[in-house]
Design a protein around this motif. Structure first.
Motif, PDB file in Angstrom:
ATOM      1  N   LEU A 150      23.094  17.177 -17.777  1.00 20.66           N
ATOM      2  CA  LEU A 150      23.548  17.001 -19.173  1.00 20.66           C
ATOM      3  C   LEU A 150      23.187  17.993 -20.191  1.00 20.66           C
ATOM      4  CD1 LEU A 150      23.053  12.995 -19.470  1.00 20.66           C
ATOM      5  CD2 LEU A 150      25.181  14.151 -19.298  1.00 20.66           C
ATOM      6  N   GLY A 151      21.920  18.405 -19.712  1.00 17.11           N
ATOM      7  CA  GLY A 151      21.387  19.623 -20.540  1.00 17.11           C
ATOM      8  C   GLY A 151      21.960  20.913 -20.476  1.00 17.11           C
ATOM      9  N   LEU A 152      22.449  21.275 -19.417  1.00 17.24           N
ATOM     10  CA  LEU A 152      23.203  22.543 -18.774  1.00 17.24           C
ATOM     11  C   LEU A 152      24.470  22.318 -19.402  1.00 17.24           C
ATOM     12  CD1 LEU A 152      23.447  25.295 -17.620  1.00 17.24           C
ATOM     13  CD2 LEU A 152      24.036  23.965 -15.251  1.00 17.24           C
ATOM     14  N   ARG A 153      25.202  20.921 -19.133  1.00 20.65           N
ATOM     15  CA  ARG A 153      26.283  20.903 -19.884  1.00 20.65           C
ATOM     16  C   ARG A 153      26.665  21.169 -21.182  1.00 20.65           C
ATOM     17  NH1 ARG A 153      28.847  14.871 -20.279  1.00 20.65           N
ATOM     18  NH2 ARG A 153      28.588  15.368 -22.506  1.00 20.65           N
ATOM     19  N   ARG A 154      25.698  20.749 -22.213  1.00 25.93           N
ATOM     20  CA  ARG A 154      25.521  20.775 -23.414  1.00 25.93           C
ATOM     21  C   ARG A 154      25.334  22.390 -24.028  1.00 25.93           C
ATOM     22  NH1 ARG A 154      27.666  19.702 -28.139  1.00 25.93           N
ATOM     23  NH2 ARG A 154      26.265  19.615 -29.733  1.00 25.93           N
ATOM     24  N   ARG A 155      24.964  22.929 -23.269  1.00 27.39           N
ATOM     25  CA  ARG A 155      24.534  24.404 -23.470  1.00 27.39           C
ATOM     26  C   ARG A 155      25.861  24.985 -23.114  1.00 27.39           C
ATOM     27  NH1 ARG A 155      19.335  26.706 -20.825  1.00 27.39           N
ATOM     28  NH2 ARG A 155      19.687  25.116 -19.232  1.00 27.39           N
ATOM     29  N   MET A 156      26.539  24.909 -21.937  1.00 22.06           N
ATOM     30  CA  MET A 156      27.655  25.486 -21.863  1.00 22.06           C
ATOM     31  C   MET A 156      28.864  24.976 -22.938  1.00 22.06           C
ATOM     32  SD  MET A 156      28.173  25.540 -17.666  1.00 22.06           S
ATOM     33  CE  MET A 156      27.972  23.739 -17.313  1.00 22.06           C
ATOM     34  N   GLU A 157      28.858  23.728 -23.145  1.00 18.72           N
ATOM     35  CA  GLU A 157      29.790  23.150 -24.207  1.00 18.72           C
ATOM     36  C   GLU A 157      29.550  24.068 -25.487  1.00 18.72           C
ATOM     37  OE1 GLU A 157      30.422  18.546 -23.261  1.00 18.72           O
ATOM     38  OE2 GLU A 157      28.938  19.460 -24.519  1.00 18.72           O
ATOM     39  N   GLN A 158      28.450  24.435 -25.911  1.00 19.34           N
ATOM     40  CA  GLN A 158      28.272  25.163 -27.265  1.00 19.34           C
ATOM     41  C   GLN A 158      28.896  26.504 -26.978  1.00 19.34           C
ATOM     42  OE1 GLN A 158      24.223  24.860 -27.359  1.00 19.34           O
ATOM     43  NE2 GLN A 158      24.249  23.011 -28.758  1.00 19.34           N
ATOM     44  N   VAL A 159      28.902  27.190 -25.812  1.00 18.74           N
ATOM     45  CA  VAL A 159      29.364  28.485 -25.581  1.00 18.74           C
ATOM     46  C   VAL A 159      30.937  28.450 -25.698  1.00 18.74           C
ATOM     47  CG1 VAL A 159      29.559  30.368 -23.865  1.00 18.74           C
ATOM     48  CG2 VAL A 159      27.444  29.537 -24.153  1.00 18.74           C
ATOM     49  N   PHE A 160      31.438  27.386 -25.069  1.00 17.08           N
ATOM     50  CA  PHE A 160      32.976  27.226 -25.010  1.00 17.08           C
ATOM     51  C   PHE A 160      33.199  26.933 -26.414  1.00 17.08           C
ATOM     52  CE2 PHE A 160      36.505  24.489 -23.374  1.00 17.08           C
ATOM     53  CZ  PHE A 160      37.422  25.422 -23.323  1.00 17.08           C
ATOM     54  N   LEU A 161      32.409  26.135 -27.180  1.00 17.72           N
ATOM     55  CA  LEU A 161      33.332  25.509 -28.604  1.00 17.72           C
ATOM     56  C   LEU A 161      32.980  26.841 -29.473  1.00 17.72           C
ATOM     57  CD1 LEU A 161      31.777  22.155 -29.076  1.00 17.72           C
ATOM     58  CD2 LEU A 161      34.119  22.916 -29.399  1.00 17.72           C
ATOM     59  N   THR A 162      31.922  27.501 -29.334  1.00 21.14           N
ATOM     60  CA  THR A 162      31.660  28.477 -30.315  1.00 21.14           C
ATOM     61  C   THR A 162      32.867  29.849 -30.041  1.00 21.14           C
ATOM     62  OG1 THR A 162      29.185  28.517 -30.343  1.00 21.14           O
ATOM     63  CG2 THR A 162      30.317  30.622 -30.857  1.00 21.14           C
ATOM     64  N   ALA A 163      33.222  30.116 -28.961  1.00 18.32           N
ATOM     65  CA  ALA A 163      34.455  31.025 -28.617  1.00 18.32           C
ATOM     66  C   ALA A 163      35.623  30.384 -29.180  1.00 18.32           C
ATOM     67  CB  ALA A 163      34.467  31.156 -27.051  1.00 18.32           C
ATOM     68  N   LEU A 164      35.816  29.046 -28.965  1.00 22.09           N
ATOM     69  CA  LEU A 164      37.257  28.519 -29.534  1.00 22.09           C
ATOM     70  C   LEU A 164      37.398  28.576 -30.922  1.00 22.09           C
ATOM     71  CD1 LEU A 164      37.654  25.255 -27.157  1.00 22.09           C
ATOM     72  CD2 LEU A 164      39.044  27.400 -27.142  1.00 22.09           C
ATOM     73  N   ARG A 165      36.159  28.199 -31.378  1.00 20.85           N
ATOM     74  CA  ARG A 165      36.455  28.259 -33.031  1.00 20.85           C
ATOM     75  C   ARG A 165      36.353  29.492 -33.679  1.00 20.85           C
ATOM     76  NH1 ARG A 165      35.245  23.341 -35.137  1.00 20.85           N
ATOM     77  NH2 ARG A 165      34.011  21.814 -33.932  1.00 20.85           N
ATOM     78  N   SER A 166      35.947  30.676 -32.791  1.00 22.59           N
ATOM     79  CA  SER A 166      36.050  31.922 -33.314  1.00 22.59           C
ATOM     80  C   SER A 166      37.536  32.564 -33.118  1.00 22.59           C
ATOM     81  CB  SER A 166      34.820  32.987 -32.852  1.00 22.59           C
ATOM     82  OG  SER A 166      35.116  33.214 -31.285  1.00 22.59           O
ATOM     83  N   ASP A 167      38.088  32.016 -32.254  1.00 21.59           N
ATOM     84  CA  ASP A 167      39.526  32.623 -31.650  1.00 21.59           C
ATOM     85  C   ASP A 167      40.544  31.959 -32.592  1.00 21.59           C
ATOM     86  OD1 ASP A 167      38.197  34.259 -29.949  1.00 21.59           O
ATOM     87  OD2 ASP A 167      38.500  32.816 -28.309  1.00 21.59           O
ATOM     88  N   VAL A 168      40.463  30.770 -33.398  1.00 22.98           N
ATOM     89  CA  VAL A 168      41.441  30.170 -34.051  1.00 22.98           C
ATOM     90  C   VAL A 168      41.183  30.313 -35.593  1.00 22.98           C
ATOM     91  CG1 VAL A 168      41.883  28.612 -32.051  1.00 22.98           C
ATOM     92  CG2 VAL A 168      40.217  27.877 -34.124  1.00 22.98           C
ATOM     93  N   PRO A 169      42.137  30.155 -36.366  1.00 20.00           N
ATOM     94  CA  PRO A 169      41.839  30.307 -38.010  1.00 20.00           C
ATOM     95  C   PRO A 169      41.181  29.151 -38.692  1.00 20.00           C
ATOM     96  CG  PRO A 169      43.963  30.178 -37.338  1.00 20.00           C
ATOM     97  CD  PRO A 169      43.396  30.267 -36.262  1.00 20.00           C
ATOM     98  N   GLY A 170      41.475  27.969 -38.090  1.00 23.48           N
ATOM     99  CA  GLY A 170      40.691  26.965 -38.907  1.00 23.48           C
ATOM    100  C   GLY A 170      41.728  26.440 -39.865  1.00 23.48           C
ATOM    101  N   GLY A 171      40.990  25.778 -40.858  1.00 22.52           N
ATOM    102  CA  GLY A 171      41.749  25.006 -41.925  1.00 22.52           C
ATOM    103  C   GLY A 171      41.755  23.557 -42.066  1.00 22.52           C
ATOM    104  N   THR A 172      42.448  23.169 -43.087  1.00 23.38           N
ATOM    105  CA  THR A 172      42.340  21.675 -43.082  1.00 23.38           C
ATOM    106  C   THR A 172      43.882  21.288 -43.519  1.00 23.38           C
ATOM    107  OG1 THR A 172      42.128  21.661 -45.604  1.00 23.38           O
ATOM    108  CG2 THR A 172      40.085  21.624 -44.208  1.00 23.38           C
ATOM    109  N   ASP A 173      44.857  22.103 -43.440  1.00 21.73           N
ATOM    110  CA  ASP A 173      46.348  21.493 -43.677  1.00 21.73           C
ATOM    111  C   ASP A 173      46.976  21.065 -42.389  1.00 21.73           C
ATOM    112  OD1 ASP A 173      48.913  21.237 -44.482  1.00 21.73           O
ATOM    113  OD2 ASP A 173      49.034  23.007 -45.546  1.00 21.73           O
TER     114      ASP A 173
END
Length: 430
Positions: free
Chosen positions: A170-193
């Motif tokens: 669970l601990g390792l998974r959480r750290r890998m998730e953070q790497v994956f999520l960080t990359a995804l958030r940096s690769d998309v523009p985001g927004g609220t519309d």
């Protein structure tokens, strides 16, 4: 010269809605007009829909009690589809590792002490991992699989069920998730519309090229079989990741999502469960329908799409993102499914192959309405702060789908396989 009239494709389904392709305007019997800008719109014919004139699957409650033989338009007993009761589905077998992260996860699952396990992986190894690479994606997939059917019945390496809650994993998974999520958030523009994102999904670009376009126009049978092998990683557990979000919702949004999931699971008929229909298609195409049979062959791009669903499903704080992911699939599926039906017909595939995608032409045209109006609208009315998460789910899903498409369309024209372990009929496998 008189302009050629615009012809709309209209499909009449058995005991279901009428499917109309292209933007439409409907005049009701009381004079009111309603419009839809969907690529495929499902219009109710039973008049039971609570969203009339749009279908909401109410017709399926009417037909569910009819004998299965009377409901099905797929030939039975012809050697193409089994008429016997379904056999228990085999569990996944453990794959081969692809780097230090997956090696550590698999060592933990096997109880091996020969290599560092999940508790001994340093931060540097995780932080330097490619977030979209084979090693991290396989490691994440194996961690997530413990929350699905697991690897308990692997004949060579049975994995104990209690490892689902192993602190190190669970601990390792959480750290890998953070790497994956960080990359995804940096690769998309985001927004609220959210409305703008949905409107983008509803429009198919003229002359677009994608995997379904290629398979429809010029795809070869070996490419179609590869595509199905890729998709088996998700479709043999279709709708399972999205089921995790049900207890995280309430009120109308929860009720509408359950209606969609009920449909995904065959509306009470195990023979019509979408995962079962996919397994039938695999059998007909000469592929193994065993759950997880192609895990070792699946590249990172295939695993990443499923991992994103699992990631969002297992974290309450990402419930909005999972709704966005689900909406992305359901809003864009019908036209692609229609092209895949045409591909199957062109390649002379059998009825089970055609049935799976034909089912999705109708089902996802209906689910689009339920998700837009029944899930997303009331969810954001109750929790407007989730708009950014819904947008993220849409954008990240689109990004991962594009990466998967790019992989296939960059290799197939060169007669190169897209699987790590090629199928027997792939080029060069004589």
């Amino acid at each position: 010269m008189q302009a050629e009239p615009v012809r709309r494709q209209v499909t009449v389904t058995e005991e279901g809605p009428v499917l109309v392709h292209g933007p439409i305007e409907v005049t009701l019997d009381d004079g009111r007009r309603v419009s839809s800008d969907r690529a495929v719109t499902a219009l109710c014919t039973c008049r039971r829909s609570r969203r009339y004139p749009f279908c909401d699957t109410s017709h399926r409650r009417r037909s569910r009690n009819r004998p299965a033989a009377a409901r099905s338009s797929v030939p039975q007993g012809d050697g193409m589809l089994s008429t016997t009761a379904p056999q228990p589905v085999c569990q996944s077998t453990l794959p081969e590792p692809r780097g230090p992260l997956s090696t550590a996860v698999l060592a933990t699952l096997r109880g091996s002490t020969a290599v560092p396990d999940a508790t001994e992986i340093g931060s540097a190894v995780i932080e330097q991992a490619d977030p979209h690479g084979d090693d991290l994606q396989l490691a994440l997939y194996c961690c997530y699989e413990l929350h699905y059917r697991g690897f308990a019945e692997d004949p060579d390496d049975p994995v104990a069920d209690d490892l689902e809650w192993h602190p190190g994993l669970l601990g390792l998974r959480r750290r890998m998730e953070q790497v994956f999520l960080t990359a995804l958030r940096s690769d998309v523009p985001g927004g609220t519309d959210v409305t703008a994102e949905i409107n983008t999904l509803l429009v198919e670009v003229v002359g677009a090229s994608g995997v379904s376009h290629h398979l429809c126009r010029a795809g070869q049978l070996w490419q179609l079989r590869e595509y199905i092998a890729h998709r088996s990683i998700y479709h043999l557990k279709e709708a399972d990741p999205q089921a995790w979000v049900i207890p995280r919702l309430s009120g109308p949004a929860k009720a509408a999502l359950v209606a969609v999931e009920h449909d995904e699971y065959g509306a009470g008929d195990p023979q019509r469960m979408h995962a079962r229909l996919f397994a039938d298609m695999m059998t007909e195409l000469g592929l193994s329908p065993r759950y997880g049979a192609y895990l070792d062959a699946a590249p990172a791009a295939t695993l990443a799409e499923v991992n994103f669903m699992s990631l969002c499903g297992l974290h309450r704080q990402l419930r909005g993102a999972l709704i966005g992911q689900f909406a992305t699939v359901e809003l864009t599926s019908s036209p692609g499914s229609n092209r895949l039906v045409q591909a199957m017909q062109r390649l002379d595939c059998g009825p089970a192959s055609i049935r799976f995608y034909a089912e999705h032409i109708e089902a996802d045209a209906v689910h689009e309405q339920l998700l837009r109006r029944g899930v997303i609208a009331p969810l954001l009315a109750a929790e407007p702060e989730l708009a950014a998460d819904v947008v993220f789910g849409i954008q990240a899903s689109t990004l991962l789908a594009d990466q998967f498409s790019d992989l296939l369309l960059s290799r197939w024209p060169q007669d190169q396989t897209t699987l790590r372990n090629p199928l027997p009929d792939a080029p060069g496998q004589d």
